[in-house]
Structures are given as structure tokens and as C-alpha cells.
Design a protein around this motif. Structure first.
Motif, PDB file in Angstrom:
ATOM      1  N   GLU A   1       8.790 -11.582  30.691  1.00 43.21           N
ATOM      2  CA  GLU A   1       7.942 -10.623  31.422  1.00 43.21           C
ATOM      3  C   GLU A   1       8.791  -9.641  32.210  1.00 43.21           C
ATOM      4  N   TYR A   2       9.850 -10.142  32.825  1.00 43.56           N
ATOM      5  CA  TYR A   2      10.751  -9.275  33.595  1.00 43.56           C
ATOM      6  C   TYR A   2      11.385  -8.228  32.675  1.00 43.56           C
ATOM      7  N   GLY A   3      11.784  -8.643  31.478  1.00 40.54           N
ATOM      8  CA  GLY A   3      12.400  -7.714  30.540  1.00 40.54           C
ATOM      9  C   GLY A   3      11.455  -6.589  30.138  1.00 40.54           C
ATOM     10  N   TYR A   4      10.196  -6.948  29.819  1.00 40.70           N
ATOM     11  CA  TYR A   4       9.225  -5.916  29.453  1.00 40.70           C
ATOM     12  C   TYR A   4       8.930  -4.997  30.642  1.00 40.70           C
ATOM     13  N   ARG A   5       8.864  -5.575  31.838  1.00 41.60           N
ATOM     14  CA  ARG A   5       8.599  -4.764  33.038  1.00 41.60           C
ATOM     15  C   ARG A   5       9.736  -3.767  33.272  1.00 41.60           C
ATOM     16  N   LYS A   6      10.975  -4.223  33.104  1.00 37.61           N
ATOM     17  CA  LYS A   6      12.126  -3.331  33.262  1.00 37.61           C
ATOM     18  C   LYS A   6      12.091  -2.209  32.224  1.00 37.61           C
ATOM     19  N   ALA A   7      11.738  -2.555  30.990  1.00 39.74           N
ATOM     20  CA  ALA A   7      11.676  -1.553  29.926  1.00 39.74           C
ATOM     21  C   ALA A   7      10.645  -0.477  30.261  1.00 39.74           C
ATOM     22  N   ILE A   8       9.484  -0.901  30.776  1.00 37.10           N
ATOM     23  CA  ILE A   8       8.446   0.065  31.163  1.00 37.10           C
ATOM     24  C   ILE A   8       8.936   0.940  32.304  1.00 37.10           C
ATOM     25  N   ASP A   9       9.575   0.312  33.293  1.00 37.40           N
ATOM     26  CA  ASP A   9      10.106   1.086  34.430  1.00 37.40           C
ATOM     27  C   ASP A   9      11.107   2.138  33.973  1.00 37.40           C
ATOM     28  N   LEU A  10      11.810   1.846  32.860  1.00 33.01           N
ATOM     29  CA  LEU A  10      12.828   2.768  32.349  1.00 33.01           C
ATOM     30  C   LEU A  10      12.272   3.745  31.304  1.00 33.01           C
ATOM     31  N   GLY A  11      10.939   3.739  31.130  1.00 32.27           N
ATOM     32  CA  GLY A  11      10.337   4.758  30.279  1.00 32.27           C
ATOM     33  C   GLY A  11       9.979   4.329  28.872  1.00 32.27           C
ATOM     34  N   ASN A  12      10.021   3.011  28.594  1.00 32.96           N
ATOM     35  CA  ASN A  12       9.591   2.559  27.267  1.00 32.96           C
ATOM     36  C   ASN A  12       8.085   2.330  27.318  1.00 32.96           C
ATOM     37  N   TYR A  13       7.326   3.262  26.742  1.00 30.99           N
ATOM     38  CA  TYR A  13       5.866   3.184  26.802  1.00 30.99           C
ATOM     39  C   TYR A  13       5.253   2.883  25.434  1.00 30.99           C
TER      40      TYR A  13
ATOM     41  N   TYR B   1      17.893  -2.268  25.626  1.00 27.01           N
ATOM     42  CA  TYR B   1      18.449  -3.583  25.939  1.00 27.01           C
ATOM     43  C   TYR B   1      17.355  -4.514  26.460  1.00 27.01           C
ATOM     44  N   TRP B   2      16.524  -4.002  27.378  1.00 28.60           N
ATOM     45  CA  TRP B   2      15.540  -4.867  28.036  1.00 28.60           C
ATOM     46  C   TRP B   2      14.446  -5.315  27.069  1.00 28.60           C
ATOM     47  N   ILE B   3      14.121  -4.467  26.094  1.00 27.28           N
ATOM     48  CA  ILE B   3      13.145  -4.884  25.079  1.00 27.28           C
ATOM     49  C   ILE B   3      13.678  -6.082  24.307  1.00 27.28           C
ATOM     50  N   ARG B   4      14.935  -6.007  23.901  1.00 29.46           N
ATOM     51  CA  ARG B   4      15.529  -7.138  23.177  1.00 29.46           C
ATOM     52  C   ARG B   4      15.679  -8.357  24.084  1.00 29.46           C
ATOM     53  N   TYR B   5      16.031  -8.135  25.331  1.00 31.40           N
ATOM     54  CA  TYR B   5      16.128  -9.234  26.297  1.00 31.40           C
ATOM     55  C   TYR B   5      14.777  -9.953  26.400  1.00 31.40           C
ATOM     56  N   ALA B   6      13.699  -9.150  26.461  1.00 29.24           N
ATOM     57  CA  ALA B   6      12.367  -9.735  26.579  1.00 29.24           C
ATOM     58  C   ALA B   6      11.981 -10.515  25.323  1.00 29.24           C
ATOM     59  N   LYS B   7      12.226  -9.926  24.165  1.00 33.29           N
ATOM     60  CA  LYS B   7      11.844 -10.585  22.905  1.00 33.29           C
ATOM     61  C   LYS B   7      12.586 -11.902  22.722  1.00 33.29           C
ATOM     62  N   LEU B   8      13.889 -11.895  23.038  1.00 29.59           N
ATOM     63  CA  LEU B   8      14.682 -13.117  22.863  1.00 29.59           C
ATOM     64  C   LEU B   8      14.244 -14.208  23.824  1.00 29.59           C
ATOM     65  N   ASN B   9      13.960 -13.842  25.076  1.00 35.46           N
ATOM     66  CA  ASN B   9      13.495 -14.835  26.035  1.00 35.46           C
ATOM     67  C   ASN B   9      12.136 -15.402  25.629  1.00 35.46           C
TER      68      ASN B   9
ATOM     69  N   ALA C   1      22.444 -14.459  20.666  1.00 39.35           N
ATOM     70  CA  ALA C   1      21.966 -13.084  20.796  1.00 39.35           C
ATOM     71  C   ALA C   1      21.653 -12.769  22.254  1.00 39.35           C
ATOM     72  N   LEU C   2      21.016 -13.717  22.931  1.00 38.13           N
ATOM     73  CA  LEU C   2      20.675 -13.517  24.340  1.00 38.13           C
ATOM     74  C   LEU C   2      21.918 -13.354  25.196  1.00 38.13           C
ATOM     75  N   SER C   3      22.970 -14.104  24.899  1.00 37.18           N
ATOM     76  CA  SER C   3      24.199 -13.998  25.701  1.00 37.18           C
ATOM     77  C   SER C   3      24.796 -12.599  25.597  1.00 37.18           C
ATOM     78  N   TYR C   4      24.699 -11.990  24.408  1.00 44.67           N
ATOM     79  CA  TYR C   4      25.246 -10.641  24.241  1.00 44.67           C
ATOM     80  C   TYR C   4      24.364  -9.582  24.891  1.00 44.67           C
ATOM     81  N   ILE C   5      23.048  -9.758  24.827  1.00 47.17           N
ATOM     82  CA  ILE C   5      22.190  -8.754  25.454  1.00 47.17           C
ATOM     83  C   ILE C   5      22.308  -8.840  26.973  1.00 47.17           C
TER      84      ILE C   5
END
Length: 459
Positions: A356-368, A338-346, A321-325
Motif C-alpha cells: 500500500e505504501y508503494g502504491y501511495r508513493k507512486a500516486i504522490d509522484l504522479g503515477n495516475y 520504482y515504487w510501482i514495482r516495489y508495491a507489486k513485489l510486496n 527482485a525486491l532487494s534490488y528495487i
């Protein structure tokens, strides 16, 4: 203005182009020039349209119709002042020519003065023989100012005059949808179908209304009638497939999606729905096959990548799953889903820095979403980055000011930093909002439970 390009008109265009190639000047009557210019305008060949107008006016300088086409080109080129002057001149010659009002309205529309455009179009309405087109234009102006009721009324008048104008029909349904008037839309479409029983577009649209109302049996019947009216109507098969999925009839849904692949070029939507159906049936190899076809057909369709990732996640194959995300984020790094799933899988794989990087990217992109702030906070705590955790939680509180889970975490973080004042403040807020979430302190910050200040507040 609109001309049907009949065989004579087609010959006029060919003759005109041959003349340009040979550098010889041939004669055309004014109506031929009108057809030639209109043809180039409709096909978007503006350079050829300008040449045709220029030559047309050299041979017929007094032709109002050719000069009107010249005004239309000037409006297209945003030469509004010149267009106004030309239209005012033409108005002096033919004050009852509806096309002059239409072109003037076009100028005001382009300048965002839609009320003035509507006023001029209403004047044109009194002068034209082609009222259907003018009602359509008025409807569009009302759409621009988001007056969906008046827009709908004018599109309906257009359709009453020309029942073959399906663009007006689509616009009517768009207005009904925006106004959330599904039942009113159904009443209107039924009335339309009484006089147009074989209108595949109307059957298709009424089926979509029933689908939105979760009246799946009626939706299915409507899509069947659309297919009877036009057995090559791809959209009806797609919508019928969606209804059959809702009814749990996955094999029948598959049949309809497969028909669309035979009738037209394959679409990523059909591939995706086929994958979903096969997954529901437990045919996992086929599901993956069609999910892969989905992302190959349209790499920018996030639903395709998410379907693949979620499939392997459910299979507990987190590495796959991580390879596809990761592939998905390479194609579109601006997609928060995408970044939320990247974060959860990691996180599941214990790669906490990447999570942590995945969640940070998601927040930067407006996922609140609240869960995003909470998950990132816990990871930062695990990584020992208390300053980052506090910053994250303070930011989260801006969106969820009364959330006890954020407050308890923030209190614990401040106590860990020996900031007793802020720790006490947030712990008291947390208790006030929900005392039962004290378990967060027990799980995440067990050491601070020994502090006298904390014991005092708890007591």
C-alpha cells in the motif's frame, strides 16, 4: 566574431599570461588582443577575457573590434543597459558593422524578445560576409519561439553555405523529428548525401529515420555506410546493434555493442543492451552480469535497475527482485516506476502494508494509471482501512470519471460503511457504465449482496 587560434595566436595567449604573472606590461597589436579575448570567451575563462579587454582598450582605445568584445562580455554578465549604450556608440562609428546587430540581437534574445532578435539578425544578414553563422543564429531564435518550420529553413540555408556545420545538420533533423516528418527528413538527407557521400553523420541520421519508420533493412544499410565512412563512429555501432535486436539477430547485435566498449569508454546504454541480448538468448548469468554493470556505471539510470528487477520477477525470485528495487529507491526515491514495482513485489510476498505504501508513493509522484488506483483500493480493503479506500477511489474517479471498476468498488465501500445513499448512487453509476463488472461486488463485498437495497438495484 570568430578567430582561428593559429600558432601566432597561441603564442599571443602565452605571452599575455606570462605578462600577467610577471606584472610587466607588454604591447600587443589590436588583432592579437582580439584573438586573446576570443580564446578566453570560447574556453569560458571570463575573468581572463575581462582582463584582456581592459588592457586591450588601454592600448587601443579606438578599436571597435575590442569594444565589441567588451559588449559581448557585458551581455554575458547581463549588463544589458551598458551593453546597449556601448553598441549604440559603436553604431554611430560603424553603422554597417554586422557584429553590432548580432550583439544587439543577443541582448533581445536574452530578454525573451525573440522576434526583435530575428529582425536584427536579418539586418545583420545583409551586411555580413559570414551568412552561415547568422542563419544559424536566426534558426536558434525560431527554435526559442517553437516555430520549427522557419527554424528548419534557416538551418538548411546555413548548411547550404557551410556543409561542414554539423550542428546545423543536427538541428535540421531535430526540427524534422519534432514535426514528425520522417519521410521529408529522408528526402533531405539523401539530397545532402548526394554531394557528401562520406558524411558519417548524415548516414547515421538517415538510419535513425528509417529505424523510426520500422524500415529496419534500410536502417541497417545506412548504419553500415556510416561505419564505412568512419570506422570509429561509436554511435553508428550502437544504432546498428539496436536494429539487429529488432531483427532478432542478437549475436550480431552483441558484436556491435562489444565494439563500442573497445572504441570508447563503456556506457551504461551498451551494458544494458548487452544484458537484454543475453537474456533473449537465454544466457541468464551473462544478462545479470551486464545489468549489474549498467547500474554500477550509471546508478541513476532507472532502466538498469528495472531490467534487474524484472529479470528476477520473471524468474519468480521475488525476494531478490525486491532487494534490488529497494536499492533503487534508496538511490532515487522520486521515481514512480520504482515504487510501482516495489508495491507489486510486496503484494506478491503478502507484505500488504508495504505494498500500500508503494502504491501511495507512486500516486504522490504522479503515477495516475487506473491499475494503481484499483490495486491500492483492494489492498486498503484487505487492511480494513475503508476510509482510506474511499478517499483513494474518489481521487481515482477524478481521473477516470466513467470507470465501472472504480464505481463498483466505491459502492461496496460505502455500503460497508452503511452509507446507503452514496452506495446506491455509485452502484447505479457502475451498472450504467458496465453491468458485467458486478462480479467485483461478488468477489470483494459478498456480504453486501444480502442487503435489500442492493438486491433491489440488481433486480
Amino acid at each position: 566574431m570568430h578567430f582561428e587560434l593559429n600558432s601566432d595566436g597561441f603564442m599571443s595567449v602565452k605571452k599575455f599570461e606570462l605578462m600577467l604573472k610577471s606584472n610587466e606590461v607588454g604591447f600587443f597589436d589590436s588583432e592579437e588582443f582580439e584573438q586573446i579575448v576570443e580564446h578566453y570567451l570560447e574556453t569560458g575563462k571570463m575573468i581572463m577575457a575581462r582582463k584582456a579587454v581592459q588592457l586591450g582598450l588601454s592600448q587601443h582605445p579606438s578599436s571597435v573590434e575590442i569594444r565589441l568584445l567588451q559588449a559581448e562580455i557585458l551581455v554575458f554578465d547581463n549588463e544589458f543597459e551598458q551593453a546597449h549604450e556601448l553598441l549604440n556608440t559603436l553604431y554611430e562609428l560603424q553603422p554597417h558593422n554586422s557584429e553590432i546587430y548580432i550583439q544587439k540581437a543577443n541582448i533581445f534574445s536574452k530578454c525573451d524578445d525573440h522576434e526583435k532578435a530575428i529582425e536584427l539578425l536579418n539586418q545583420a544578414l545583409k551586411l555580413t560576409e559570414d551568412q552561415a553563422d547568422v542563419y544559424n543564429l536566426i534558426g536558434m531564435e525560431y527554435l526559442f519561439i517553437e516555430d520549427y518550420n522557419f527554424a528548419k529553413d534557416n538551418f538548411i540555408k546555413c548548411l547550404e553555405l557551410d556543409e561542414t556545420d554539423y550542428s546545423a545538420l543536427y538541428n535540421i533533423i531535430y526540427c524534422f523529428d519534432f514535426l514528425k516528418q520522417n519521410k521529408e527528413a529522408i528526402t533531405f538527407l539523401n539530397k545532402f548525401l548526394n554531394s557528401n557521400p562520406y558524411s558519417e553523420v548524415a548516414w547515421h541520421q538517415i538510419g535513425k529515420q528509417y529505424f523510426d519508420l520500422k524500415m529496419y533493412d534500410k536502417a541497417l544499410a545506412a548504419f553500415d555506410f556510416a561505419i564505412i565512412s568512419d570506422e570509429l563512429f561509436v554511435g553508428a555501432y550502437l544504432e546498428k546493434g539496436k536494429v539487429l535486436e529488432k531483427l532478432g539477430k542478437y549475436n550480431e547485435a552483441i558484436e556491435n555493442y562489444q565494439i563500442t566498449l573497445e572504441l570508447d569508454d563503456p556506457t551504461s546504454f551498451a551494458y544494458l543492451r548487452l544484458g537484454k541480448c543475453y537474456q533473449k538468448l537465454g544466457a541468464f548469468d551473462l544478462a545479470v552480469k551486464f545489468y549489474k554493470k549498467t547500474v554500477k556505471e550509471d546508478p541513476l539510470l532507472d532502466k538498469g535497475w528495472i531490467a534487474l528487477v524484472d529479470f528476477y520477477t520473471k524468474q519468480l525470485n521475488y525476494q531478490k527482485a525486491l532487494s534490488y528495487i529497494e536499492k533503487a529507491t534508496e538511490i532515487d526515491s522520486e521515481n514512480a516506476l520504482y515504487w510501482i514495482r516495489y508495491a507489486k513485489l510486496n503484494k506478491k510476498l503478502n507484505f500488504f502494508e508495504e505494498a500500500e505504501y508503494g502504491y501511495r508513493k507512486a500516486i504522490d509522484l504522479g503515477n495516475y494509471e487506473l491499475e494503481t488506483w484499483l490495486q491500492r483500493s483492494d489492498i486498503l480493503l484487505y487492511l480494513g482501512e475503508i476510509d482510506g479506500q474511499i478517499s483513494n477511489l474518489e481521487h481515482g474517479l477524478e481521473f477516470y470519471p466513467d470507470d465501472a471498476e472504480l464505481e463498483y468498488r466505491l459502492a461496496g465501500a460505502y455500503f460497508k460503511q452503511h452509507n446507503i445513499t452514496k452506495g446506491r448512487f455509485h452502484l447505479q453509476n457502475a451498472f450504467k457504465n458496465d453491468p458485467e463488472f458486478l462480479i467485483i461486488i461478488e468477489e470483494l463485498y459478498p456480504e453486501i449482496l444480502q442487503l435489500e437495497e442492493v438486491k433491489h438495484i440488481i433486480t
